[in-house]
Motif scaffolding. Sequence first.
Motif, PDB file in Angstrom:
ATOM      1  N   VAL A 219     100.135  36.893  64.543  1.00 55.67           N
ATOM      2  CA  VAL A 219     100.725  37.830  63.579  1.00 55.67           C
ATOM      3  C   VAL A 219     102.023  38.323  64.221  1.00 55.67           C
ATOM      4  CG1 VAL A 219     100.425  39.942  62.271  1.00 55.67           C
ATOM      5  CG2 VAL A 219      98.456  38.453  62.693  1.00 55.67           C
ATOM      6  N   THR A 238      98.200  29.170  63.444  1.00 54.02           N
ATOM      7  CA  THR A 238      98.296  29.738  62.098  1.00 54.02           C
ATOM      8  C   THR A 238      99.073  31.046  62.199  1.00 54.02           C
ATOM      9  OG1 THR A 238      96.175  28.754  61.492  1.00 54.02           O
ATOM     10  CG2 THR A 238      96.988  30.561  60.117  1.00 54.02           C
ATOM     11  N   ARG A 240     100.969  34.469  60.565  1.00 54.59           N
ATOM     12  CA  ARG A 240     101.114  35.458  59.503  1.00 54.59           C
ATOM     13  C   ARG A 240     102.217  36.429  59.925  1.00 54.59           C
ATOM     14  NH1 ARG A 240      98.926  32.004  57.489  1.00 54.59           N
ATOM     15  NH2 ARG A 240      96.910  31.939  56.403  1.00 54.59           N
ATOM     16  N   TRP A 241     103.020  36.887  58.957  1.00 51.99           N
ATOM     17  CA  TRP A 241     104.198  37.710  59.248  1.00 51.99           C
ATOM     18  C   TRP A 241     104.026  39.100  58.658  1.00 51.99           C
ATOM     19  CZ3 TRP A 241     107.707  35.265  62.335  1.00 51.99           C
ATOM     20  CH2 TRP A 241     107.652  33.865  62.377  1.00 51.99           C
ATOM     21  N   VAL A 253      98.397  43.281  57.176  1.00 49.68           N
ATOM     22  CA  VAL A 253      98.282  41.844  57.444  1.00 49.68           C
ATOM     23  C   VAL A 253      97.048  41.556  58.295  1.00 49.68           C
ATOM     24  CG1 VAL A 253      99.374  39.874  58.578  1.00 49.68           C
ATOM     25  CG2 VAL A 253     100.746  41.425  57.192  1.00 49.68           C
ATOM     26  N   VAL A 257      93.959  39.130  57.228  1.00 48.51           N
ATOM     27  CA  VAL A 257      93.512  37.995  58.041  1.00 48.51           C
ATOM     28  C   VAL A 257      92.001  38.039  58.230  1.00 48.51           C
ATOM     29  CG1 VAL A 257      93.582  37.007  60.369  1.00 48.51           C
ATOM     30  CG2 VAL A 257      95.703  37.668  59.246  1.00 48.51           C
ATOM     31  N   GLU A 260      90.236  37.153  54.972  1.00 48.02           N
ATOM     32  CA  GLU A 260      90.321  35.710  54.747  1.00 48.02           C
ATOM     33  C   GLU A 260      89.315  34.956  55.610  1.00 48.02           C
ATOM     34  OE1 GLU A 260      93.642  32.122  55.239  1.00 48.02           O
ATOM     35  OE2 GLU A 260      94.243  34.225  55.407  1.00 48.02           O
ATOM     36  N   ASN A 451     104.539  38.411  51.222  1.00 39.73           N
ATOM     37  CA  ASN A 451     103.593  37.331  51.434  1.00 39.73           C
ATOM     38  C   ASN A 451     103.449  37.087  52.937  1.00 39.73           C
ATOM     39  OD1 ASN A 451     102.057  35.040  51.440  1.00 39.73           O
ATOM     40  ND2 ASN A 451     103.622  33.710  50.555  1.00 39.73           N
ATOM     41  N   PRO A 452     102.274  37.322  53.533  1.00 42.09           N
ATOM     42  CA  PRO A 452     102.142  37.157  54.988  1.00 42.09           C
ATOM     43  C   PRO A 452     102.400  35.736  55.476  1.00 42.09           C
ATOM     44  CG  PRO A 452     100.272  38.369  54.073  1.00 42.09           C
ATOM     45  CD  PRO A 452     101.033  37.807  52.928  1.00 42.09           C
ATOM     46  N   SER A 453     102.262  34.757  54.593  1.00 39.96           N
ATOM     47  CA  SER A 453     102.471  33.369  55.003  1.00 39.96           C
ATOM     48  C   SER A 453     103.940  32.980  55.055  1.00 39.96           C
ATOM     49  CB  SER A 453     101.722  32.422  54.049  1.00 39.96           C
ATOM     50  OG  SER A 453     100.343  32.690  54.056  1.00 39.96           O
TER      51      SER A 453
END
Length: 538
Positions: A219, A238, A240-241, A253, A257, A260, A451-453
């Motif tokens: 992250v 992987t 995430r931002w 975020v 995570v 998810e 959008n975290p992605s």
Amino acid sequence: MDSASATLEPLFAFMARSLSTLEYAFNKLPGSAVIQRYIRSSHQNDPGRTLLEVILIIFAIRTLLQSRTRADRAGKHFIQFTDKEIDELVDEWTPEPLDPPLTSIEKADLAAAPIIAGPNGPKPKLVNTGKNAINLASFNFTGLAGNENIKQSAVDTLRKYGLGSCGPPGFYGTLDVHMDLERDIADFLGTEGAILYSQGFSTISSVIPAFCKRGDIIVADRGVNFAIHKGIQISRSTVRWFDHNDLKSLEDVLESVERERKKRRGPLTRRFIITEGIFEKDGAMVDLPKLIEIKFKHKYRLILDESFSFGMVGRTGRGLTELYNVPADKVDMIIGSVAIGLCSSGGFCAGSQTVVDHQRINGTSFVFSASMPALLSVSASEGINLLRSTPSILTTLQENVRAAHAVLDRVDCITVPSHPASPIIHINIRSPSSSLHPSSASLPLSPKPSNPSSPLPRDASHWDWDIETEERALQEVVEECLAQGVLITRAKRLRGQETVEARPSIRLAMTSALTKKETEKAVTVVKNALVKVLTRRR
């Protein structure tokens, strides 16, 4: 029939003797019994498999024995040229350049670059004018560049060890002065250990993939520098931002995570938060105590890049841990720049002894790059000793930072996103809908979270600046200041290569080598140049 059998009997006898001889020779080979047992069991259970293996072995032998190149001996597939035609083709051929040609902007920047005569410092001498200029462009925050005691120690080390180390640290490149510097850094920061890298940029881009692998969770702040982006890319984790320097966004975020993971019933993996202490792109500063609280709450490891805070903030330059009075062992990995903070070369990663030892085998830049020259290691150690013994250097630096902000805060046509304690100050052109990179509170943001992605923030659609136009305007400011005897620079970017394009800015590097009066005078020149150029362009 009997006569035919009698005729073939010698042939059968010969074949039987040959097979017996081959079997005897094969049984003499080490491991032959294992191979025999495998073939018998394989044929018994699956005869078709045995046939397939025999075909593959024959194909492999044929491939090995076959010629790698099939020459066209007849020459019917070749085009025949005369000597005259060959000469004409050679004359017409134009080789492709190794690098693309410079653009008009790049040519102008190169032509406008000032040339310094002699050593660099707070007041270097310019070749084109023959006069000294006040230097607010170089990373000489604590004035260690040109220090006479450090220079003498470097000369003595050069005479003793020579110039280069001639090898990677894990082979024959490690010297006692390298180990001394690692101990000095660890003791200075209050960590169990530290590992030294010979290149500043490759430090963080090697540390990240040394710990973060495919399947792990990273992250990261959207505003991190280019080296961190490269390290994240190499790790193949992987990603995430979260919004730039927004710890509420970070918590959102982290919670997403975890939701998810529970939804798909995934296993617990290694999880990391990656951010900077003072951000290279805009000079903002992270709230370290709050960040550590979030880290422990959600059980993440923290990788903190202090390249622009180590040696610059805190009472003695220990960085954000000293500034916020946070124990260094609360941060899993502290990355710093020896080149920027101590005016030497390379970088380091400080943390627990386990973290340090892991990188000695898995840190690619440590394993495969030659270690830094001994004289630069000694220079860095001397720089640490100077910061320890002379905390007034940091006091002077912060006085100059406050003086610079006091002058710039009175200018209406610009915005300064940098933290008031940051010795690196970025200046953006103010626009009617000004938005700082990569997020800003000056715009009404969408209630929908980012959008975290995606590395792009939610307000990216509101960015209205023209990069080329603003860079030309800021370059005019740089040239105007140079004409007035003040050396500044635009923040240089790798346009087209960075994940998110940073907004053009002028970057001022404060230094304790100047007095408060000299700093105010130089920043006033910058202020007047900004007003003059930007007023003319409106």
